[in-house]
Scaffold this active site. Structure first.
Site, PDB file in Angstrom:
ATOM      1  N   GLU A 191       2.502 -15.476  -2.740  1.00 26.93           N
ATOM      2  CA  GLU A 191       3.607 -15.128  -4.079  1.00 26.93           C
ATOM      3  C   GLU A 191       4.860 -16.157  -5.087  1.00 26.93           C
ATOM      4  OE1 GLU A 191       2.561 -13.000  -6.771  1.00 26.93           O
ATOM      5  OE2 GLU A 191       0.448 -12.234  -5.698  1.00 26.93           O
ATOM      6  N   LYS A 218       6.244  -0.986 -10.401  1.00 28.08           N
ATOM      7  CA  LYS A 218       4.119  -0.600 -11.075  1.00 28.08           C
ATOM      8  C   LYS A 218       3.940   0.898  -9.624  1.00 28.08           C
ATOM      9  CE  LYS A 218       2.367  -4.350 -12.557  1.00 28.08           C
ATOM     10  NZ  LYS A 218       1.777  -5.042 -12.901  1.00 28.08           N
ATOM     11  N   ASN A 251       1.287 -14.578 -13.363  1.00 27.97           N
ATOM     12  CA  ASN A 251      -0.082 -14.510 -12.761  1.00 27.97           C
ATOM     13  C   ASN A 251      -0.280 -16.345 -13.347  1.00 27.97           C
ATOM     14  OD1 ASN A 251      -0.419 -11.419 -12.686  1.00 27.97           O
ATOM     15  ND2 ASN A 251      -0.784 -11.317 -15.156  1.00 27.97           N
ATOM     16  N   GLY A 266     -40.637 -32.539  28.331  1.00 22.53           N
ATOM     17  CA  GLY A 266     -40.690 -31.585  27.393  1.00 22.53           C
ATOM     18  C   GLY A 266     -40.260 -32.311  25.881  1.00 22.53           C
ATOM     19  N   HIS A 295      -5.432 -11.323  -0.763  1.00 28.23           N
ATOM     20  CA  HIS A 295      -4.623 -11.596  -2.023  1.00 28.23           C
ATOM     21  C   HIS A 295      -4.499 -13.048  -2.005  1.00 28.23           C
ATOM     22  CE1 HIS A 295      -3.677 -11.049  -6.120  1.00 28.23           C
ATOM     23  NE2 HIS A 295      -2.034 -11.418  -5.367  1.00 28.23           N
ATOM     24  N   VAL A 308       1.459  -0.887   0.010  1.00 26.77           N
ATOM     25  CA  VAL A 308       0.214  -0.139   0.659  1.00 26.77           C
ATOM     26  C   VAL A 308       0.860   0.712   0.256  1.00 26.77           C
ATOM     27  CG1 VAL A 308      -1.693   0.999   1.638  1.00 26.77           C
ATOM     28  CG2 VAL A 308      -2.162  -1.262   0.857  1.00 26.77           C
ATOM     29  N   LYS A 361      11.819 -11.851 -10.171  1.00 30.06           N
ATOM     30  CA  LYS A 361      11.028 -10.661 -11.034  1.00 30.06           C
ATOM     31  C   LYS A 361      11.951  -9.818 -11.530  1.00 30.06           C
ATOM     32  CE  LYS A 361       6.851  -8.194 -10.044  1.00 30.06           C
ATOM     33  NZ  LYS A 361       6.074  -7.446  -9.731  1.00 30.06           N
ATOM     34  N   ARG A 407       6.066 -11.316 -19.199  1.00 28.62           N
ATOM     35  CA  ARG A 407       5.526 -10.186 -17.394  1.00 28.62           C
ATOM     36  C   ARG A 407       3.809 -11.488 -17.098  1.00 28.62           C
ATOM     37  NH1 ARG A 407       6.899  -4.785 -14.869  1.00 28.62           N
ATOM     38  NH2 ARG A 407       6.004  -5.197 -12.940  1.00 28.62           N
ATOM     39  N   ASN A 408       3.105 -11.648 -18.042  1.00 33.63           N
ATOM     40  CA  ASN A 408       1.482 -12.767 -17.704  1.00 33.63           C
ATOM     41  C   ASN A 408       2.744 -13.621 -17.106  1.00 33.63           C
ATOM     42  OD1 ASN A 408      -0.803 -11.651 -18.343  1.00 33.63           O
ATOM     43  ND2 ASN A 408      -0.019 -11.671 -21.101  1.00 33.63           N
ATOM     44  N   HIS A 427      -3.607 -16.923 -10.387  1.00 31.67           N
ATOM     45  CA  HIS A 427      -4.527 -15.585 -10.912  1.00 31.67           C
ATOM     46  C   HIS A 427      -5.651 -15.142 -11.712  1.00 31.67           C
ATOM     47  CE1 HIS A 427      -0.979 -14.165  -8.847  1.00 31.67           C
ATOM     48  NE2 HIS A 427      -1.516 -12.668  -8.758  1.00 31.67           N
ATOM     49  N   GLU A 483       4.487  -4.681 -19.518  1.00 33.37           N
ATOM     50  CA  GLU A 483       4.249  -5.939 -19.520  1.00 33.37           C
ATOM     51  C   GLU A 483       3.190  -6.253 -20.769  1.00 33.37           C
ATOM     52  OE1 GLU A 483       0.305  -6.759 -15.957  1.00 33.37           O
ATOM     53  OE2 GLU A 483       1.607  -5.613 -15.568  1.00 33.37           O
TER      54      GLU A 483
HETATM   55  N1  LIG Z   1       2.474  -2.416  -7.675  1.00 32.35           N
HETATM   56  C1  LIG Z   1       3.160  -3.733  -7.638  1.00 32.35           C
HETATM   57  O1  LIG Z   1       3.542  -4.385  -8.814  1.00 32.35           O
HETATM   58  C2  LIG Z   1       2.255  -4.595  -6.472  1.00 32.35           C
HETATM   59  C3  LIG Z   1       2.411  -5.535  -6.955  1.00 32.35           C
HETATM   60  C4  LIG Z   1       1.200  -6.311  -5.828  1.00 32.35           C
HETATM   61  C5  LIG Z   1       0.893  -5.975  -5.130  1.00 32.35           C
HETATM   62  N2  LIG Z   1       0.469  -4.749  -5.195  1.00 32.35           N
HETATM   63  C6  LIG Z   1       0.005  -4.124  -3.822  1.00 32.35           C
HETATM   64  O2  LIG Z   1       0.085  -3.985  -3.100  1.00 32.35           O
HETATM   65  C7  LIG Z   1      -0.928  -3.138  -1.512  1.00 32.35           C
HETATM   66  C8  LIG Z   1      -0.963  -4.708  -1.107  1.00 32.35           C
HETATM   67  O3  LIG Z   1       0.299  -3.989  -0.812  1.00 32.35           O
HETATM   68  P1  LIG Z   1       0.830  -5.512   1.360  1.00 32.35           P
HETATM   69  O4  LIG Z   1       0.551  -6.680   0.870  1.00 32.35           O
HETATM   70  O5  LIG Z   1       1.597  -5.387   1.312  1.00 32.35           O
HETATM   71  O6  LIG Z   1      -0.350  -4.389   1.945  1.00 32.35           O
HETATM   72  P2  LIG Z   1      -0.428  -3.803   3.193  1.00 32.35           P
HETATM   73  O7  LIG Z   1       0.873  -2.193   3.299  1.00 32.35           O
HETATM   74  O8  LIG Z   1      -1.480  -3.381   3.710  1.00 32.35           O
HETATM   75  O9  LIG Z   1       0.721  -4.132   4.493  1.00 32.35           O
HETATM   76  C9  LIG Z   1      -0.562  -5.666   4.910  1.00 32.35           C
HETATM   77  C10 LIG Z   1      -0.228  -5.005   6.573  1.00 32.35           C
HETATM   78  O10 LIG Z   1       1.002  -5.438   7.545  1.00 32.35           O
HETATM   79  C11 LIG Z   1       1.960  -3.970   8.307  1.00 32.35           C
HETATM   80  N3  LIG Z   1       2.654  -4.160   8.365  1.00 32.35           N
HETATM   81  C12 LIG Z   1       3.315  -3.947   7.427  1.00 32.35           C
HETATM   82  N4  LIG Z   1       4.783  -4.266   7.235  1.00 32.35           N
HETATM   83  C13 LIG Z   1       4.779  -4.525   8.534  1.00 32.35           C
HETATM   84  C14 LIG Z   1       6.087  -5.277   9.438  1.00 32.35           C
HETATM   85  N5  LIG Z   1       6.842  -5.557   9.257  1.00 32.35           N
HETATM   86  N6  LIG Z   1       5.891  -5.060  11.002  1.00 32.35           N
HETATM   87  C15 LIG Z   1       4.461  -4.948  11.064  1.00 32.35           C
HETATM   88  N7  LIG Z   1       3.319  -5.060  10.462  1.00 32.35           N
HETATM   89  C16 LIG Z   1       3.446  -4.523   9.072  1.00 32.35           C
HETATM   90  C17 LIG Z   1       0.647  -2.287   7.141  1.00 32.35           C
HETATM   91  O11 LIG Z   1       0.854  -1.989   8.827  1.00 32.35           O
HETATM   92  C18 LIG Z   1      -1.122  -3.791   7.156  1.00 32.35           C
HETATM   93  O12 LIG Z   1      -1.223  -3.732   7.755  1.00 32.35           O
HETATM   94  C19 LIG Z   1      -1.595  -3.965  -2.876  1.00 32.35           C
HETATM   95  O13 LIG Z   1      -3.279  -2.164  -2.929  1.00 32.35           O
HETATM   96  C20 LIG Z   1      -1.815  -4.480  -4.316  1.00 32.35           C
HETATM   97  O14 LIG Z   1      -2.417  -3.686  -4.960  1.00 32.35           O
HETATM   98  C21 LIG Z   1       1.364  -3.974  -5.974  1.00 32.35           C
END
Ligand SMILES: NC(=O)c1ccc[n+]([C@@H]2O[C@H](COP(=O)([O-])OP(=O)(O)OC[C@H]3O[C@@H](n4cnc5c(N)ncnc54)[C@H](O)[C@@H]3O)[C@@H](O)[C@H]2O)c1
Length: 1640
Positions: free
Chosen positions: A191, A149, A269, A895, A288, A113, A251, A265-266, A272, A261
């Site tokens: 992943e 990305k 997936n 009963g 996810h 995120v 990757k 790169r497909n 997925h 992509e």
């Molecule tokens: N750009 C790309 O190529 C790409 C690829 C795959 C996913 N994404 C995106 O990534 C996002 C999901 O990322 P995510 O799964 O990392 O989720 P996230 O960033 O929401 O993190 C998950 C949770 O873990 C917590 N957290 C993170 N690191 C921590 C740590 N070291 N210790 C304790 N808590 C920790 C965070 O606060 C959060 O609550 C989605 O928005 C998705 O679309 C992007």
């Protein structure tokens, strides 16, 4: 100190990915040096900031002291919602406000995120600034941070706006993973596994074998920055880093080749296509990676069904994902229990897949794996919908016909026992051995890992994983590196075989030892007799934890040998273990088996036979005098010689199915690898069963070929003893079902049986396999119209011509692979046979359906079952006893029949009255029988009926027994034995009530003695026979409660009888819980929902009953503090005190009359902060057992009680749970100290939930607790934990705790503990610290100005302390305004009313099955994925409101209503009909002025019998008069006055004279509609339900759908002026004020 050992990976030609451990100083140093700037901004989220931001600040401070650069930080709330336009703007504003310039460097510290969001900010801020990725989740490390990305989400979809923007550096600091929640780690592993699966088999092998080490790497916090330098890196850290680097490198490579992509790169997936569709339905409850994990298995199965991928690969992938705690099927319990899982229908998933980016036009594309490490094409492949549908379906249909591949030549999966043995021998042997047809199982997997770790052998794969090449180590084995334990999971055979293998290890280094261990279950499985034998022989083996179980520590001194004695009556595997290793002992071994009966001799013989193939001849001693073999074996010393090739025999039981297909279809099938020299009993099936049935059987030493007679000419068998091949009897039975020829000569039955009889005997053991297989065959064959008869040790099947068998049978498989495969044989001859649970074949032949299609040549198609079938047979979590029949005992008049029938209707089970069965059997009344034969004969006959019922109705029945059944010891013993397997429920009712209920009857001499004497005599017997007690408390208490409460609040017009509702509710709760159909448990943090319990601190809970609903607002359970209870006489006793069992029972049953919330039963001792004496252990456990018998859901047990007592309690807990708790009142317990973790582990080993309570001295103690809780969540066997700090300083811990947080309520007399907060206070606090953002809710409709909904919902939000608002949105049509509201990130949900209930549907993504059936939506629930995706879910609660109101008003809860009348045929009538259908109504009459709209309804509800009527009050010929009437037309359009024109006339004949029933008027203006007024005049026995009640009820349900919390009904109705009150406590608003005063 910024030096660190770094591994660099290059991407797009630059070495910009730097990986290592504890890199913060290195990162800061590198950034400051290589990216000079005036401003560095770190952006992170709250979670990560609390853990890691200080370290960055410190590191920057050190440097910036000397330079002028600024160091800023900005913290955002965690979660996908931050990845929005608003989130981006806020960061930009912050940068601008702080005058950041173009040279700014932004550091993104966090998960995907943060990376995506911050990357996009960097891409556009000042037309692009430099940025650095510092990923902290595994997913971000291996995926989202690499590739450039960046994106944000919009209400229109995820990741729709963004840019490619490459970071300057990506710093992978694996030490961050030490704080990551375990579930997030697993999420990222999906992943990692995916990447290895498509790209690199070696990486994959490492992942599959080393999961335990990888978990260990993140679970053991590294101290003093260990791991920063290679020299200080543990093996586990080394491994973790290499896995991450491996995955990133793939990757990085793919990105470098195909940055934007376009093709390659497909491939990433994989999993997925299907995974995304699953995610769309299950988000946000499933992450996810979890959805992709299931997607990978399903896509691998697609590849398998296309014949591209072998089962070996599917199996490896499955086991590997499971090892990382990832779900691998849609029936995973984590998925099944989600309400959203109902939306996982095949059609729905295919529909979602239509909009995948990879598709070409309408064709779906899937990445097809060809083996582990490679894909079929260098891109995704087009796959037909039918193939995907087949894979997704839970059920299959076999297309009957002649197998197109005949003559078939195939092997069946390898025998499990032979695979295990051959693998070990080849590893211990000399030379290279190729193992073919090896069955891949947990045992073989674990054994290979262990042997590699012991350096005992090397393994490699050939033929895409079909052949295992074993490079034998000749018995030379070494101790694994220091600290490394050999982990065996729960693989039983592996553990037994390897125990002896470990004694063979030799080492010269003093102090070294080999340790083998397993998972929690493994640590309970016995190994004692084997260890005893080895110890007596001189081996030095120690138990590291429990005596008699793993883990073991073994000294590397080699096996001495000579004479070894072993008690062999427990398991033949102990014998095999010693035999297999014996040649490597120092002296030749003589193994002597002691202890009498040796079990499973065939397996010992199998071991010896395989050893012979590997060159070692075992000699069994014979009695010189008699020649009988003795249990003494001589094993020469030597080294196994590996044959170059060893073909593992096919599993002989599995082979019976393809052979039987040949037999029934008149074709030919050859099974390779099984012949006359087979080591397995079931290999005789061809010769001993098929040949006499008329097949031609040719058997060589290694092959079996069967040719069936022409179709329809199989011969019956007469008698066949299948004792040597019991597992094959199911196959024989289905063939016997179509065997119509007379038995061959010599096999005829001389006892006058039918000619087509096949009598199978010697198979009694099959009653206790995966299911009662004899019963299963009888029941399922009956569906084809085939008759059978059960025998004591078998069954008779009477053959019928195939043409006379019923088509279209739907076979329930009891989750038993053999049932499924046997019936697929019959399905090849009988059209339309459905096998309901296709996946149950996975136990022994996962690709059976593919083989049936691809190797045998019969078509197999997927089918979607009607919902009710699949929900009862497949999706329930596997639990053997879930449907065990319930036996009900108790006094006459208690009963039993009423409760039993009610329970049966709730569970949808059969009710059986044993007396009625008795009368049927003896063709005489019970009384007459007693009269004729006397009591003793009657009791004996009654016991026989009991015995028969228990045997014949083992599942799915409620069996009510006569009151006197407990009079004989024989019947009591039957009941006690049954209670071990299924619930025996004693229905208890006050004896005075019984006497008055039986009234006159008691005067009759039925008992022949005073009823009170009978009662006294039987009470102890009931108690000793039952496993549960249900208190049928119908009267008495109600008035007592009210007098205590001093008044009560009642609806304006009380239409429902509270005691009938509460009895129904309690019956529902109790029976659902004890049968396991729906255990009454709160969710835990593992389910992503915060849960709470209210601590009741009354000495007598009856004081709380009248306002229990208000007190429990929002909470998920109620804690009964048993140590605080005081009976009336002892109210003021403050000293330690033991309340009586009777008093406690009474307290629980009183509570149960008012609430079905789970109860937490707590007996807190003095030393742990309560009032229960510390030394009264016996009394405490008596109370605990009492509670379990009453089906109390949670028992809080202090871990300081005796372990044996706790274990015994746990053995009786049924579907209830144990909270193992520890309270430290000293204030000295340190959350980061050693002691707490030991307490946690101890508690986790004893309970389902761990509770640890400390005391906070300052705020930091709460943060320490938070960190501790997070760390414990990472343990592989972690349990949900309640972690609290006492005291005012500890309040923060109560806010942060997520599982069952104890809460108080302002109205309670005292708090259970200092610092306790109310539910509402915690919600407000969560909002303030950013854990619960405010949301907006709407009502869409027109006109709505006078709607009650805003008051209802806003009041409820306020009472619960939720920061949300509910507003009206009146518009002319479903247009832009509504779209905008739905798209807003704050959107929390909406109610939809007239006229938009249909128009809204096109804007929604998914409808509930109910909304779909009704064809209208009144509730919208947004579901947001963690990835930010938004899905709008449409539901309908109108029907629920109608159903609930009718149910509450219905006069006899145990009887189903039969006939109903619905007036009107508009939208509301659809909800009404649906509700009636769910209530089980048989016929619904519809009256409407225009007939055509009625016809539409008839067609819309095919499952309900809907009949149009022309005149109100006149029912169709032969039809009954209705007992439910629902009007759905405006009240103003109706009249009961004949004189009024232009209105629908309601005649009084609508209500049949003298009848009882329920009348509902959906119109709520005016309050007294003509229909209700009419009912009050002419139908006195009818209950009346007003429209407003239905409206409220459906509103409560909406609230529950949006918030997951019960709506505070009473207080909301009070606010709406719909309740009157006469209790001073409840003057409107008082409670709210009290709440607020607490929170200031
Ligand atoms: N750009 C790309 O190529 C790409 C690829 C795959 C996913 N994404 C995106 O990534 C996002 C999901 O990322 P995510 O799964 O990392 O989720 P996230 O960033 O929401 O993190 C998950 C949770 O873990 C917590 N957290 C993170 N690191 C921590 C740590 N070291 N210790 C304790 N808590 C920790 C965070 O606060 C959060 O609550 C989605 O928005 C998705 O679309 C992007």
């Amino acid at each position: 100190m910024s030096s660190a050992d770094i591994q660099k990976v290059s991407i797009l030609g630059k070495e910009s990915i730097h990986c290592g451990f504890h890199l913060i100083p290195y990162i800061v140093n590198t950034v400051l040096t290589a990216l000079p700037s005036s401003t560095y901004v770190i952006v992170t989220d709250i979670n990560i900031a609390s853990l890691h931001l200080v370290a960055f600040q410190t590191a920057f401070k050190k440097h910036t002291l000397s330079s002028k650069a600024r160091f800023l930080n900005y913290v955002v709330p965690p979660g996908e919602t931050s990845k929005s336009r608003e989130g981006k703007a806020e960061i930009e504003d912050y940068l601008l406000l702080n005058a950041s310039t173009r040279d700014t460097v932004i550091l993104a510290l966090g998960g995907g995120v943060i990376g995506d969001l911050v990357g996009f900010v960097a891409a556009t801020f000042m037309r692009g600034v430099r940025f650095v990725q510092i990923p902290t989740t595994l997913l971000a490390m291996v995926d989202s941070s690499v590739g450039g990305k960046t994106a944000i989400d919009t209400p229109h979809g995820k990741n729709l706006i963004g840019a490619f923007w490459q970071p300057e550096y990506i710093f992978i600091d694996a030490a961050f993973l030490e704080t990551l929640p375990a579930r997030e780690f697993s999420n990222g592993m999906a992943e990692v596994v995916k990447t290895a699966a498509i790209w690199n088999e070696d990486e994959f092998s490492a992942l599959e074998s080393r999961s335990a080490e990888l978990f260990a790497a993140i679970q053991t916090p590294s101290k003093d920055n260990s791991g920063r330098m290679v020299a200080t890196r543990s093996a586990a850290q080394q491994l973790l880093l290499s896995v991450i680097v491996g995955s990133i490198s793939v990757k990085a490579h793919i990105v470098t080749v195909d940055e934007r992509e376009t093709g390659l790169r497909n491939l990433v997936n994989f999993g997925h296509t299907i995974g995304h569709a699953i995610e769309a339905v299950l988000t946000p409850s499933m992450l996810h990676g979890e959805c992709v994990s299931v997607g990978m298995i399903l896509e691998a199965e697609v590849a398998r069904s296309l014949g591209v991928l072998g089962q070996v690969a599917v199996g490896r992938l499955t086991r590997c994902l499971k090892a990382y705690n990832l779900p691998v099927s849609l029936s995973d319990s984590r998925i099944v229990r989600l309400p959203a899982a109902r939306g996982l229908g095949v059609e729905r998933l295919l529909d979602i897949m239509k909009i995948d980016k990879k598709n070409s036009g309408a064709q779906k594309k899937i990445v097809i794996l060809s083996r582990i490490g490679a894909t079929y094409e260098q891109k995704a492949t087009v796959v037909a919908d039918s193939v995907i549908a087949k894979t997704l379906s839970e059920a299959v249909v076999v297309v009957p016909g002649v197998p197109s591949k005949s003559p078939v030549r195939m092997a069946t999966p390898g025998s499990k026992s032979i695979s295990n043995r051959a693998l070990l021998l080849a590893a211990l042997g000399k030379g290279t051995c190729r193992l073919k047809n090896l069955l891949h199982s947990d045992d073989t997997q674990v054994m290979m890992n262990a042997l590699q770790e012991l350096k005992g052998a090397r393994f490699s794969w050939e033929d895409g994983g079909e052949t295992l090449v074993v490079h034998g180590g000749e018995g030379s084995l070494s101790v694994p590196p220091a600290g490394k334990e050999v982990y065996l999971g729960n693989a039983g055979t592996a553990a037994r075989f390897l125990t002896t293998v470990c004694t063979l290890v030799q080492s010269a280094t003093p102090g070294e030892r080999t340790v083998i261990t397993g998972n929690a279950r493994m640590k309970q499985r016995p190994i004692g007799p084997l260890v005893d034998a080895l110890r007596t022989n001189g081996s030095d083996i120690e138990y590291k934890e429990s005596q008699g179980c793993l883990p073991l520590s073994v000294a590397p001194a080699g096996l001495k040998g000579a004479r070894i004695q072993l008690a062999a009556s427990v398991s033949s595997q102990y014998v095999s273990s010693i035999l297999l290793c014996a040649p490597y002992a120092r002296e030749p071994v003589t193994l002597e088996l002691t202890g009498g009966q040796v079990i499973s001799q065939p397996y010992i013989d199998m071991t010896i036979a395989i050893m012979k193939t590997f060159g070692i001849d075992v000699v069994r001693e014979v009695d010189q005098a008699t020649g009988a073999p003795l249990d003494v074996y001589h094993i020469p010393a030597g080294v196994y010689t590996n044959p170059p090739l060893y073909n593992i025999e096919s599993d002989a039981s599995s082979a019976t199915y393809p052979l039987a297909v040949a037999a029934i279809t008149g074709t030919t099938c050859t099974i390779m690898n099984i012949g006359s020299s087979s080591l397995q009993g079931d290999a005789r099936f061809a010769k001993e069963v098929l040949e006499p049935m008329g097949c031609k059987v040719v058997q060589t030493e290694t092959e079996t070929t069967v040719t069936g007679p022409p179709i329809g000419q199989l011969k019956a068998l007469g008698t066949v003893d299948m004792e040597p091949m019991t597992d094959a009897f199911l196959t024989a039975s289905v063939l016997a079902a179509v065997a119509t020829g007379a038995p061959s000569k010599g096999r005829e039955l001389a006892d006058g049986s039918r000619l087509t009889t096949t009598r199978i005997i010697g198979i009694a053991n099959q009653r206790v396999k995966e299911c009662n297989r004899i019963q299963a065959m009888i029941d399922q064959l009956a569906k084809f119209g085939v008759e059978t008869k059960e025998l004591e040790d078998g069954l008779e099947v009477y053959g019928k011509p195939i043409s006379e068998l019923k088509e279209g049978a739907s076979i329930h498989c009891y989750d038993d692979h053999r049932v499924a495969m046997a019936f697929s044989v019959l399905a090849s001859a009988v059209r339309g046979t459905i096998i309901e649970e296709k996946r149950c074949v996975e136990k022994t032949w996962p690709n059976w359906w593919d083989d049936l299609e691809n190797k045998i040549g019969l078509g197999v198609e997927g089918v979607e079952l009607p919902v009710h079938v699949s929900s009862t047979s497949t999706s329930r979590p596997v639990d053997a006893d879930v449907s065990a029949s319930v036996v009900i005992i108790g006094m006459r008049g208690s009963g039993k029949t009423f409760i039993g029938q009610l329970a049966a209707s709730i569970l949808d089970w059969q009710f059986l009255d044993a007396d009625a069965v008795f009368e049927e059997k003896h063709q005489t009344g019970v009384r007459d029988f007693v009269h004729q034969h006397g009591w003793p004969t009657f009791r004996d006959a009654e016991t026989v009926v009991l015995q028969e019922l228990l045997a014949e109705k083992p599942t799915g029945h409620i069996i009510s027994l006569g009151g006197g059944i407990v009079e004989t010891p024989a019947a009591r013993s039957l009941l006690q034995t049954y209670a071990e397997r299924g619930p025996v429920v004693h229905i208890k009712r006050d004896i005075d009530e019984i006497v008055s209920y039986l009234g006159e009857e008691t005067a009759r001499p039925a008992y022949g003695e005073p009823i009170l004497d009978v009662f006294k005599r039987r009470q102890p017997w009931f108690a000793e026979c039952c496993s549960y007690v249900f208190v049928n408390n119908t009267g008495g208490l109600e008035s007592a409660e009210e007098s205590v409460a001093g008044g009560t609040a009642v609806p304006l017009q009380s239409t429902t009888h509270p005691s009938s509702t509460s009895l129904r509710n309690e019956t529902e709760r109790f029976f659902n819980h004890v049968t396991g159909s729906k255990p009454n448990l709160a969710l835990t943090a593992m389910d992503d929902k915060r849960t709470y319990f209210l601590s009741l601190t009354y000495p007598d809970v009856k004081q709380a009953l009248s306002h229990i609903e208000d007190l429990t607002t929002g909470v998920d359970a109620i804690e009964l503090r048993v140590d605080l209870l005081r009976s009336y006489d002892d109210h003021v006793k403050l000293e330690p005190y033991i309340p009586s069992v009777e008093y406690v029972t009474d307290q629980i049953t009183s509570l149960r009359r008012r609430t079905t919330l789970p109860i937490v039963f707590t007996v807190r001792t003095v030393s742990q902060g309560g009032r229960f004496p510390d030394d009264a252990e016996k009394e405490a456990f008596e109370l605990f057992h009492t509670a379990l018998r009453l089906a109390v859901e949670y028992i809080d047990v202090e871990i300081s009680w005796t372990e044996g007592q706790i274990k015994n309690l746990a053995a009786h807990k049924g579907h209830s749970q144990i909270i193992a708790s520890w309270h430290d009142w000293s204030g000295k317990m340190q959350w980061d100290g050693k002691g707490v973790e030991a307490k946690y582990r101890l508690a986790a080993s004893m309970g389902d939930i761990v509770k640890i309570v400390g005391k906070a001295n300052d705020l930091n103690d709460n943060l320490a607790l938070h960190r501790f809780a997070q760390r414990m969540r990472l343990l592989p066997d972690s349990k949900p934990m309640i972690g609290i700090n006492m005291g005012i300083e500890g309040q923060l811990s109560r806010i942060l705790n997520s599982t069952l947080s104890p809460v108080s309520h302002p109205l309670l007399p005292t708090k259970a503990a200092p610092g306790q907060l109310s539910f509402a206070q915690i919600q407000s606090a969560l909002h303030l610290i950013g854990q619960s953002p405010s949301q907006r809710f709407y009502l869409f409709g027109n006109p709505i100005a006078h709607s009650m909904s805003p008051t209802l919902h806003n009041t409820a939000f306020e009472i619960l302390g939720l920061p949300h608002t509910y507003d009206l949105l009146q518009t002319d049509s479903v247009g832009e305004e509504i779209r905008a509201a739905l798209a807003s990130p704050e959107f929390g949900g909406a109610s939809v009313t007239i006229p938009f209930k249909l128009d809204i549907i096109p804007l929604l993504d998914l409808l509930s099955p109910e909304a779909e059936a009704i064809g209208a939506v009144n509730t919208i629930v947004p579901r947001r994925g963690t990835d930010g995706s938004l899905m709008l879910y449409g539901d309908n609660t109108d029907w629920l409101g109608i159903m609930q109101c009718i149910r509450s008003a219905w006069p006899n809860a145990a009887l189903k209503p039969d006939t109903a009348l619905v007036i009107g045929a508009g939208g509301t009538s659809r909800a009404a009909i649906y509700a009636l259908g769910r209530l089980g109504v048989n016929a619904v009459y519809i009256y409407n002025r225009t007939r055509s709209s009625v016809q539409a309804l008839v067609e819309a509800f095919p499952g309900v019998k809907v009949e149009a009527i022309d005149t109100l009050g006149r029912w169709p010929q032969g039809g009954r008069s209705p007992s439910i009437v629902i009007s759905t037309v405006p009240a103003s359009a109706t009249t009961a006055d004949l004189k009024v024109k232009n209105a629908l006339y309601l005649p009084s004949s609508i209500f049949a004279a003298g009848s009882e029933g329920v009348v509902v008027d959906m119109a709520y203006k005016p309050a007294e509609t003509p229909l209700l007024v009419l009912a009050s005049k002419v139908a006195k026995n009818w209950k009346r339900v007003r429209g407003v009640e239905v409206l409220l009820e459906q509103g409560y349900r909406q609230f529950n759908l949006w918030t997951g919390r019960q709506c505070p009904k009473r207080l909301a109705a009070l606010r709406l002026g719909l309740l009157i009150v006469d209790h001073p406590c409840f003057v409107a608003g008082t409670l709210l004020q009290a709440d607020r005063s607490q929170s200031t």
